[in-house]
Scaffold this motif. Sequence first.
Motif, PDB file in Angstrom:
ATOM      1  N   ILE A 261      -4.578   2.364  10.027  1.00  0.00           N
ATOM      2  CA  ILE A 261      -4.020   1.013  10.019  1.00  0.00           C
ATOM      3  C   ILE A 261      -4.726   0.240  11.121  1.00  0.00           C
ATOM      4  CG2 ILE A 261      -1.978  -0.437  10.257  1.00  0.00           C
ATOM      5  CD1 ILE A 261      -0.294   2.049   9.605  1.00  0.00           C
ATOM      6  N   THR A 262      -5.373  -0.851  10.760  1.00  0.00           N
ATOM      7  CA  THR A 262      -6.003  -1.715  11.738  1.00  0.00           C
ATOM      8  C   THR A 262      -5.182  -2.991  11.825  1.00  0.00           C
ATOM      9  OG1 THR A 262      -8.194  -0.812  11.291  1.00  0.00           O
ATOM     10  CG2 THR A 262      -8.103  -2.974  12.374  1.00  0.00           C
ATOM     11  N   PHE A 263      -4.576  -3.196  12.984  1.00  0.00           N
ATOM     12  CA  PHE A 263      -3.842  -4.423  13.253  1.00  0.00           C
ATOM     13  C   PHE A 263      -4.833  -5.410  13.841  1.00  0.00           C
ATOM     14  CE2 PHE A 263      -0.803  -0.924  13.710  1.00  0.00           C
ATOM     15  CZ  PHE A 263       0.189  -1.331  12.840  1.00  0.00           C
ATOM     16  N   PHE A 264      -4.795  -6.638  13.373  1.00  0.00           N
ATOM     17  CA  PHE A 264      -5.748  -7.634  13.872  1.00  0.00           C
ATOM     18  C   PHE A 264      -5.068  -8.983  14.025  1.00  0.00           C
ATOM     19  CE2 PHE A 264      -5.855  -8.315   9.361  1.00  0.00           C
ATOM     20  CZ  PHE A 264      -6.126  -9.662   9.183  1.00  0.00           C
TER      21      PHE A 264
ATOM     22  N   GLU B 139       8.161  10.131  12.886  1.00  0.00           N
ATOM     23  CA  GLU B 139       7.804  10.016  14.298  1.00  0.00           C
ATOM     24  C   GLU B 139       6.735   8.936  14.498  1.00  0.00           C
ATOM     25  OE1 GLU B 139       6.554  13.041  17.832  1.00  0.00           O
ATOM     26  OE2 GLU B 139       5.335  13.142  16.016  1.00  0.00           O
ATOM     27  N   PHE B 140       5.736   8.939  13.629  1.00  0.00           N
ATOM     28  CA  PHE B 140       4.640   7.981  13.767  1.00  0.00           C
ATOM     29  C   PHE B 140       5.068   6.566  13.382  1.00  0.00           C
ATOM     30  CE2 PHE B 140       0.907   5.682  12.220  1.00  0.00           C
ATOM     31  CZ  PHE B 140       0.059   5.801  13.309  1.00  0.00           C
ATOM     32  N   TYR B 141       5.597   6.396  12.192  1.00  0.00           N
ATOM     33  CA  TYR B 141       5.886   5.051  11.690  1.00  0.00           C
ATOM     34  C   TYR B 141       7.139   4.425  12.303  1.00  0.00           C
ATOM     35  CZ  TYR B 141       2.087   5.455   8.423  1.00  0.00           C
ATOM     36  OH  TYR B 141       0.828   5.564   7.893  1.00  0.00           O
ATOM     37  N   VAL B 142       8.187   5.208  12.484  1.00  0.00           N
ATOM     38  CA  VAL B 142       9.444   4.656  12.993  1.00  0.00           C
ATOM     39  C   VAL B 142       9.475   4.676  14.524  1.00  0.00           C
ATOM     40  CG1 VAL B 142      11.962   4.903  12.983  1.00  0.00           C
ATOM     41  CG2 VAL B 142      10.659   5.265  10.871  1.00  0.00           C
TER      42      VAL B 142
ATOM     43  N   PRO C 130       0.828  -1.205   0.000  1.00  0.00           N
ATOM     44  CA  PRO C 130       0.000   0.000   0.000  1.00  0.00           C
ATOM     45  C   PRO C 130       0.865   1.258   0.000  1.00  0.00           C
ATOM     46  CG  PRO C 130       0.036  -0.985   2.177  1.00  0.00           C
ATOM     47  CD  PRO C 130       0.772  -1.923   1.267  1.00  0.00           C
ATOM     48  N   ILE C 131       0.298   2.337  -0.533  1.00  0.00           N
ATOM     49  CA  ILE C 131       0.955   3.637  -0.524  1.00  0.00           C
ATOM     50  C   ILE C 131       0.063   4.598   0.252  1.00  0.00           C
ATOM     51  CG2 ILE C 131       1.889   5.538  -1.889  1.00  0.00           C
ATOM     52  CD1 ILE C 131       1.972   3.578  -4.293  1.00  0.00           C
ATOM     53  N   PHE C 132       0.632   5.259   1.258  1.00  0.00           N
ATOM     54  CA  PHE C 132      -0.083   6.269   2.028  1.00  0.00           C
ATOM     55  C   PHE C 132       0.484   7.645   1.696  1.00  0.00           C
ATOM     56  CE2 PHE C 132      -1.251   3.398   5.882  1.00  0.00           C
ATOM     57  CZ  PHE C 132      -2.434   3.030   5.277  1.00  0.00           C
ATOM     58  N   ARG C 133      -0.399   8.613   1.596  1.00  0.00           N
ATOM     59  CA  ARG C 133       0.009  10.007   1.347  1.00  0.00           C
ATOM     60  C   ARG C 133       0.467  10.617   2.658  1.00  0.00           C
ATOM     61  NH1 ARG C 133       1.375  14.702  -0.480  1.00  0.00           N
ATOM     62  NH2 ARG C 133       0.023  15.861  -1.886  1.00  0.00           N
ATOM     63  N   ILE C 134       1.592  11.330   2.627  1.00  0.00           N
ATOM     64  CA  ILE C 134       2.095  12.061   3.788  1.00  0.00           C
ATOM     65  C   ILE C 134       2.309  13.516   3.392  1.00  0.00           C
ATOM     66  CG2 ILE C 134       3.157  10.029   4.841  1.00  0.00           C
ATOM     67  CD1 ILE C 134       5.903  11.135   3.824  1.00  0.00           C
TER      68      ILE C 134
ATOM     69  N   ASP D 160      -2.712   7.656  11.333  1.00  0.00           N
ATOM     70  CA  ASP D 160      -1.470   8.423  11.232  1.00  0.00           C
ATOM     71  C   ASP D 160      -1.783   9.928  11.167  1.00  0.00           C
ATOM     72  OD1 ASP D 160      -1.979   9.173   8.554  1.00  0.00           O
ATOM     73  OD2 ASP D 160      -0.405   7.911   7.721  1.00  0.00           O
ATOM     74  N   PRO D 161      -0.772  10.771  11.234  1.00  0.00           N
ATOM     75  CA  PRO D 161      -1.019  12.221  11.235  1.00  0.00           C
ATOM     76  C   PRO D 161      -1.676  12.761   9.965  1.00  0.00           C
ATOM     77  CG  PRO D 161       1.207  11.734  12.001  1.00  0.00           C
ATOM     78  CD  PRO D 161       0.630  10.448  11.468  1.00  0.00           C
TER      79      PRO D 161
END
Length: 115
Positions: A107-110, A18-21, A6-10, A101-102
């Motif tokens: 993202i839903t972890f299940f 900060e969010f992902y790492v 997937p590709i997310f826009r930032i 994310d900001p």
Amino acid sequence: MKKITPIFRIFDEDKAKEFYVDFLEFRMDWEHRYEDDLPLYMQVSSGDCEIHLSGHHGDCTPGSAIRVEVEDIQSLHAKLIAKKYKHARPGLEDMEVSVIDPFGNRITFFERKDA
């Protein structure tokens, strides 16, 4: 077929990192720019999960959503809550933990329930 990426826009590189790492503990695999003053395109990953993050207009739409299967959702939830990240304190409901994310991407972890 094989896996998808997937590709997310930032919109802000520092907030994305900060969010992902820092918060989600994804590894930053690589960064790419066509030129120094152009938007960033990068890949973050954790285990087999890879996500591309793009500052390029038109690559994707803010507010997208993905689901990521994990093992031991309760441990993941406890780890995220213990970080006391000021922008997200996700709950655990029905073996799922959702974070936004900001930039409005969810993202839903299940953890897969046994049938």
